[in-house]
Design a protein around this motif. Structure first.
Motif, PDB file in Angstrom:
ATOM      1  N   ALA A 275      -2.928 -13.727  -2.030  1.00 20.75           N
ATOM      2  CA  ALA A 275      -2.733 -14.348  -3.275  1.00 20.75           C
ATOM      3  C   ALA A 275      -2.285 -13.216  -4.206  1.00 20.75           C
ATOM      4  CB  ALA A 275      -3.846 -15.015  -3.875  1.00 20.75           C
ATOM      5  N   TRP A 276      -2.948 -12.151  -3.956  1.00 17.77           N
ATOM      6  CA  TRP A 276      -2.501 -11.050  -4.715  1.00 17.77           C
ATOM      7  C   TRP A 276      -1.254 -10.220  -4.581  1.00 17.77           C
ATOM      8  CZ3 TRP A 276      -5.187  -8.464  -8.583  1.00 17.77           C
ATOM      9  CH2 TRP A 276      -4.906  -7.067  -9.107  1.00 17.77           C
ATOM     10  N   LEU A 277      -0.922 -10.318  -3.216  1.00 18.53           N
ATOM     11  CA  LEU A 277       0.420 -10.007  -2.805  1.00 18.53           C
ATOM     12  C   LEU A 277       1.491 -10.583  -3.070  1.00 18.53           C
ATOM     13  CD1 LEU A 277       1.525  -7.991  -0.575  1.00 18.53           C
ATOM     14  CD2 LEU A 277       1.458  -9.567   1.315  1.00 18.53           C
ATOM     15  N   VAL A 278       1.235 -11.990  -3.198  1.00 15.81           N
ATOM     16  CA  VAL A 278       2.345 -13.060  -3.736  1.00 15.81           C
ATOM     17  C   VAL A 278       2.425 -12.790  -5.198  1.00 15.81           C
ATOM     18  CG1 VAL A 278       2.876 -15.333  -3.873  1.00 15.81           C
ATOM     19  CG2 VAL A 278       2.129 -14.443  -1.790  1.00 15.81           C
ATOM     20  N   LEU A 279       1.233 -12.848  -6.001  1.00 14.92           N
ATOM     21  CA  LEU A 279       1.182 -12.986  -7.411  1.00 14.92           C
ATOM     22  C   LEU A 279       1.539 -11.524  -7.956  1.00 14.92           C
ATOM     23  CD1 LEU A 279      -1.580 -15.260  -7.864  1.00 14.92           C
ATOM     24  CD2 LEU A 279       0.676 -16.023  -7.924  1.00 14.92           C
ATOM     25  N   VAL A 280       0.875 -10.528  -7.395  1.00 11.44           N
ATOM     26  CA  VAL A 280       1.146  -9.313  -8.158  1.00 11.44           C
ATOM     27  C   VAL A 280       1.795  -8.324  -7.437  1.00 11.44           C
ATOM     28  CG1 VAL A 280      -0.379  -7.295  -9.032  1.00 11.44           C
ATOM     29  CG2 VAL A 280      -1.300  -9.668  -9.337  1.00 11.44           C
ATOM     30  N   GLY A 281       1.785  -8.205  -6.173  1.00  3.80           N
ATOM     31  CA  GLY A 281       2.439  -7.424  -5.401  1.00  3.80           C
ATOM     32  C   GLY A 281       1.692  -6.055  -4.981  1.00  3.80           C
ATOM     33  N   VAL A 282       1.888  -5.510  -3.960  1.00  6.52           N
ATOM     34  CA  VAL A 282       1.427  -4.153  -3.486  1.00  6.52           C
ATOM     35  C   VAL A 282       2.508  -3.058  -3.593  1.00  6.52           C
ATOM     36  CG1 VAL A 282      -0.055  -3.009  -1.690  1.00  6.52           C
ATOM     37  CG2 VAL A 282      -0.375  -5.405  -2.180  1.00  6.52           C
ATOM     38  N   SER A 283       2.175  -1.830  -4.028  1.00  6.64           N
ATOM     39  CA  SER A 283       3.040  -0.765  -3.871  1.00  6.64           C
ATOM     40  C   SER A 283       2.506   0.361  -3.638  1.00  6.64           C
ATOM     41  CB  SER A 283       3.689  -0.975  -5.095  1.00  6.64           C
ATOM     42  OG  SER A 283       4.613   0.354  -5.345  1.00  6.64           O
ATOM     43  N   THR A 284       3.312   1.216  -3.089  1.00  4.57           N
ATOM     44  CA  THR A 284       2.828   2.742  -2.710  1.00  4.57           C
ATOM     45  C   THR A 284       2.755   3.609  -4.025  1.00  4.57           C
ATOM     46  OG1 THR A 284       4.926   3.402  -1.651  1.00  4.57           O
ATOM     47  CG2 THR A 284       3.225   2.697  -0.337  1.00  4.57           C
TER      48      THR A 284
ATOM     49  N   PHE B 283      -6.100  -0.953  -5.282  1.00  7.15           N
ATOM     50  CA  PHE B 283      -7.401  -0.494  -5.677  1.00  7.15           C
ATOM     51  C   PHE B 283      -7.936  -1.532  -6.773  1.00  7.15           C
ATOM     52  CE2 PHE B 283      -5.680   3.452  -4.437  1.00  7.15           C
ATOM     53  CZ  PHE B 283      -6.419   3.741  -3.108  1.00  7.15           C
ATOM     54  N   TYR B 284      -6.948  -2.193  -7.674  1.00  5.73           N
ATOM     55  CA  TYR B 284      -7.555  -3.215  -8.312  1.00  5.73           C
ATOM     56  C   TYR B 284      -7.801  -4.464  -7.594  1.00  5.73           C
ATOM     57  CZ  TYR B 284      -5.257  -0.344 -12.213  1.00  5.73           C
ATOM     58  OH  TYR B 284      -5.166   0.716 -13.031  1.00  5.73           O
ATOM     59  N   TRP B 285      -7.282  -4.850  -6.524  1.00  9.64           N
ATOM     60  CA  TRP B 285      -7.358  -5.827  -5.616  1.00  9.64           C
ATOM     61  C   TRP B 285      -9.000  -5.672  -4.826  1.00  9.64           C
ATOM     62  CZ3 TRP B 285      -8.215  -5.724  -0.501  1.00  9.64           C
ATOM     63  CH2 TRP B 285      -8.452  -6.835   0.180  1.00  9.64           C
ATOM     64  N   LEU B 286      -8.881  -4.213  -4.560  1.00  5.81           N
ATOM     65  CA  LEU B 286     -10.086  -4.055  -3.903  1.00  5.81           C
ATOM     66  C   LEU B 286     -11.380  -4.202  -4.784  1.00  5.81           C
ATOM     67  CD1 LEU B 286      -9.263  -1.056  -1.929  1.00  5.81           C
ATOM     68  CD2 LEU B 286     -10.095  -2.973  -0.919  1.00  5.81           C
TER      69      LEU B 286
END
Length: 147
Positions: A84-93, A99-102
């Motif tokens: 859900a986080w990946l789809v809604l917010v995304g993950v970036s390097t 870390f917010y998701w964690l």
């Protein structure tokens, strides 16, 4: 003609934390696991099902297996929140979004832990005790300890 009660649904019985044998009796003494944050309150169960008489604690140490179920539920929930986080917010390097998701996932797991502990007990008991349509006429399930 005899008036039969409809068979309660499997998933709704698990989520409603009902006895696996009759799917009608409450498995826990207190409805709300969040009212008191004490382990003996959260996991307080009657000895047997109030509806069908099924014994909940099938043998000494029976509930130790719920740790595996609880772990699987926590992993499934974490994977779900990550997707859900990946789809809604995304993950970036490039930033700290992971870390917010964690942090949010950790907080979520801590907050719903009383419910997860109860749910893991229910699911674990459902592995061993199956639904019995004629629970009023038959004996409750027990482990056979004969060698």
């Amino acid at each position: 003609m005899e008036n039969k009660r409809p068979k309660p649904g499997y998933l709704l019985s698990i989520l409603g934390m009902r006895c696996p044998r009759c799917r009608r009796g409450e498995m826990f003494t207190h409805k709300n696991p969040f009212k008191k944050i004490k382990l003996d309150y959260i996991l307080d169960m009657p000895e047997t099902c109030p509806e069908c008489g099924q014994k909940f604690d099938l043998e000494p140490g029976f509930w130790f297996g719920t740790g595996y179920v609880s772990y699987a539920l926590a992993v499934a929930l974490s994977v779900t929140t990550f997707v859900a986080w990946l789809v809604l917010v995304g993950v970036s390097t490039e930033d700290n979004r992971i870390f917010y998701w964690l942090g949010l996932n950790g907080i979520l797991l801590v907050v719903i832990q009383p419910w997860l502990m109860r749910l893991s007990r229910v699911i674990y008991l459902y592995f061993f005790v199956s639904y019995d349509e004629n629970y009023q006429q038959s004996k409750p399930f027990e482990f056979d300890h004969k060698l």
